[in-house]
Design a protein around this motif. Structure first.
Motif, PDB file in Angstrom:
ATOM      1  N   GLY A 101      -1.120   6.465   4.256  1.00 56.06           N
ATOM      2  CA  GLY A 101      -1.816   7.413   3.940  1.00 56.06           C
ATOM      3  C   GLY A 101      -1.854   8.506   5.029  1.00 56.06           C
ATOM      4  O   GLY A 101      -1.952   8.322   6.126  1.00 56.06           O
ATOM      5  N   THR A 126     -10.157  -1.498  -2.052  1.00 50.26           N
ATOM      6  CA  THR A 126     -10.632  -0.371  -2.942  1.00 50.26           C
ATOM      7  C   THR A 126     -12.225   0.085  -2.702  1.00 50.26           C
ATOM      8  O   THR A 126     -12.365   1.186  -2.854  1.00 50.26           O
ATOM      9  CB  THR A 126     -10.595  -0.517  -4.330  1.00 50.26           C
ATOM     10  OG1 THR A 126     -11.234  -1.678  -4.804  1.00 50.26           O
ATOM     11  CG2 THR A 126      -9.192  -0.887  -4.818  1.00 50.26           C
ATOM     12  N   SER A 138       1.259   2.329  -7.715  1.00 52.14           N
ATOM     13  CA  SER A 138       1.859   1.605  -8.733  1.00 52.14           C
ATOM     14  C   SER A 138       3.245   0.884  -8.512  1.00 52.14           C
ATOM     15  O   SER A 138       3.412  -0.118  -8.706  1.00 52.14           O
ATOM     16  CB  SER A 138       2.296   2.715  -9.791  1.00 52.14           C
ATOM     17  OG  SER A 138       2.850   2.645 -10.798  1.00 52.14           O
ATOM     18  N   GLU A 149      -1.282  13.941   1.746  1.00 48.93           N
ATOM     19  CA  GLU A 149      -0.900  13.414   0.375  1.00 48.93           C
ATOM     20  C   GLU A 149      -1.641  13.629  -0.750  1.00 48.93           C
ATOM     21  O   GLU A 149      -2.951  13.525  -0.707  1.00 48.93           O
ATOM     22  CB  GLU A 149      -0.403  11.890   0.728  1.00 48.93           C
ATOM     23  CG  GLU A 149       0.477  11.485   1.513  1.00 48.93           C
ATOM     24  CD  GLU A 149       0.910   9.809   1.300  1.00 48.93           C
ATOM     25  OE1 GLU A 149       1.714   9.594   0.640  1.00 48.93           O
ATOM     26  OE2 GLU A 149       0.329   9.122   2.052  1.00 48.93           O
ATOM     27  N   SER A 150      -1.028  13.961  -1.740  1.00 46.46           N
ATOM     28  CA  SER A 150      -1.595  14.072  -3.011  1.00 46.46           C
ATOM     29  C   SER A 150      -2.158  12.842  -3.786  1.00 46.46           C
ATOM     30  O   SER A 150      -1.592  11.909  -3.490  1.00 46.46           O
ATOM     31  CB  SER A 150      -0.980  15.018  -3.832  1.00 46.46           C
ATOM     32  OG  SER A 150       0.062  14.309  -4.563  1.00 46.46           O
ATOM     33  N   VAL A 151      -3.381  12.838  -4.517  1.00 51.43           N
ATOM     34  CA  VAL A 151      -3.739  11.632  -5.231  1.00 51.43           C
ATOM     35  C   VAL A 151      -2.482  11.273  -6.221  1.00 51.43           C
ATOM     36  O   VAL A 151      -2.297  10.017  -6.275  1.00 51.43           O
ATOM     37  CB  VAL A 151      -4.965  12.066  -6.011  1.00 51.43           C
ATOM     38  CG1 VAL A 151      -5.187  10.925  -6.980  1.00 51.43           C
ATOM     39  CG2 VAL A 151      -6.221  12.456  -5.358  1.00 51.43           C
ATOM     40  N   GLY A 152      -1.845  12.039  -6.792  1.00 54.40           N
ATOM     41  CA  GLY A 152      -0.460  11.679  -7.648  1.00 54.40           C
ATOM     42  C   GLY A 152       0.390  10.741  -6.540  1.00 54.40           C
ATOM     43  O   GLY A 152       0.991   9.848  -7.137  1.00 54.40           O
ATOM     44  N   ASP A 153       0.697  11.232  -5.377  1.00 53.59           N
ATOM     45  CA  ASP A 153       1.435  10.595  -4.353  1.00 53.59           C
ATOM     46  C   ASP A 153       0.982   9.010  -4.223  1.00 53.59           C
ATOM     47  O   ASP A 153       1.815   8.337  -3.988  1.00 53.59           O
ATOM     48  CB  ASP A 153       1.872  11.440  -3.138  1.00 53.59           C
ATOM     49  CG  ASP A 153       2.833  12.513  -3.362  1.00 53.59           C
ATOM     50  OD1 ASP A 153       3.337  12.732  -4.423  1.00 53.59           O
ATOM     51  OD2 ASP A 153       2.477  13.507  -2.534  1.00 53.59           O
ATOM     52  N   LEU A 154      -0.281   9.125  -4.031  1.00 50.84           N
ATOM     53  CA  LEU A 154      -0.934   7.707  -3.604  1.00 50.84           C
ATOM     54  C   LEU A 154      -0.938   6.925  -4.851  1.00 50.84           C
ATOM     55  O   LEU A 154      -0.811   5.574  -4.709  1.00 50.84           O
ATOM     56  CB  LEU A 154      -2.511   8.088  -3.323  1.00 50.84           C
ATOM     57  CG  LEU A 154      -2.644   8.789  -1.892  1.00 50.84           C
ATOM     58  CD1 LEU A 154      -3.932   9.153  -1.588  1.00 50.84           C
ATOM     59  CD2 LEU A 154      -2.128   8.160  -0.847  1.00 50.84           C
ATOM     60  N   VAL A 155      -1.150   7.393  -6.078  1.00 47.18           N
ATOM     61  CA  VAL A 155      -1.181   6.563  -7.303  1.00 47.18           C
ATOM     62  C   VAL A 155       0.137   6.192  -7.616  1.00 47.18           C
ATOM     63  O   VAL A 155       0.308   5.090  -7.934  1.00 47.18           O
ATOM     64  CB  VAL A 155      -1.707   7.301  -8.353  1.00 47.18           C
ATOM     65  CG1 VAL A 155      -1.325   6.503  -9.711  1.00 47.18           C
ATOM     66  CG2 VAL A 155      -3.295   7.835  -8.359  1.00 47.18           C
ATOM     67  N   SER A 156       1.270   6.973  -7.353  1.00 50.24           N
ATOM     68  CA  SER A 156       2.567   6.628  -7.525  1.00 50.24           C
ATOM     69  C   SER A 156       3.361   5.309  -6.631  1.00 50.24           C
ATOM     70  O   SER A 156       3.724   4.310  -6.996  1.00 50.24           O
ATOM     71  CB  SER A 156       3.476   7.825  -7.289  1.00 50.24           C
ATOM     72  OG  SER A 156       4.956   7.328  -7.260  1.00 50.24           O
ATOM     73  N   ARG A 157       2.792   5.307  -5.351  1.00 49.42           N
ATOM     74  CA  ARG A 157       2.921   4.468  -4.397  1.00 49.42           C
ATOM     75  C   ARG A 157       2.282   3.312  -4.776  1.00 49.42           C
ATOM     76  O   ARG A 157       2.723   2.050  -4.641  1.00 49.42           O
ATOM     77  CB  ARG A 157       2.578   4.985  -2.925  1.00 49.42           C
ATOM     78  CG  ARG A 157       3.259   3.985  -1.938  1.00 49.42           C
ATOM     79  CD  ARG A 157       3.166   4.490  -0.551  1.00 49.42           C
ATOM     80  NE  ARG A 157       1.792   4.403  -0.289  1.00 49.42           N
ATOM     81  CZ  ARG A 157       1.200   5.511   0.565  1.00 49.42           C
ATOM     82  NH1 ARG A 157       1.787   6.677   0.692  1.00 49.42           N
ATOM     83  NH2 ARG A 157      -0.067   5.444   0.999  1.00 49.42           N
TER      84      ARG A 157
END
Length: 139
Positions: free
Chosen positions: A11, A137, A25, A15-23
């Motif tokens: 992190g 989380t 996942s 990094e965007s939220v989309g990148d974080l969610v993708s990683r």
């Protein structure tokens, strides 16, 4: 060791939220695959134990039948020289039953060693992973 702790923290503020969610996942998918492999390996080991126990039960039955066929007539005939034929047959049957019971007990012991058919190690590992994810989380 749980699989969650294996992933480095990449992190960064950029990094965007989309990148974080993708990683996340991708890491969860890999975690699920690894847990399935663990469950498969555990079930294979348990299956082998159930197979050995079942084989011993089958062997107990086969040996009981073969022993009865091979020795019953000879033992009854030999004992009939001293006792009535019915008593000779009864004594022989009791001895054969004792041998079969011993083999059945050995088979039952093997099946008991296998434990429950559920993949207990995999379930414990998944629970640990979920606890670690929940803790991460909340940070």
């Amino acid at each position: 060791m749980s699989a969650v702790g294996r992933y480095p923290d990449h992190g960064s503020p950029d990094e965007s939220v989309g990148d974080l969610v993708s990683r996340a996942s991708q890491q969860i998918s890999e975690l699920v695959r690894e847990e399935m492999q663990l469950a498969r390996a555990e079930m294979t080991e348990k299956g082998k134990r159930f197979g050995v126990g079942g084989g011993l039960f089958g062997g107990a039955g086969l040996v009981g039948i073969l022993a009865a066929q091979a020795f019953v007539a000879a033992v009854i005939a030999a004992l009939a020289l001293l006792l009535p034929v019915w008593a000779s047959a009864l004594i022989t049957a009791a001895l054969l039953a004792a041998v079969a019971a011993g083999m059945a007990a050995a088979g039952k012991k093997q099946i008991a060693k296998a434990g429950t058919p559920a993949p207990e190690q995999a379930i414990d590992s998944v629970k640990a992973d979920l606890a670690e994810i929940k803790e991460a989380t909340h940070r």
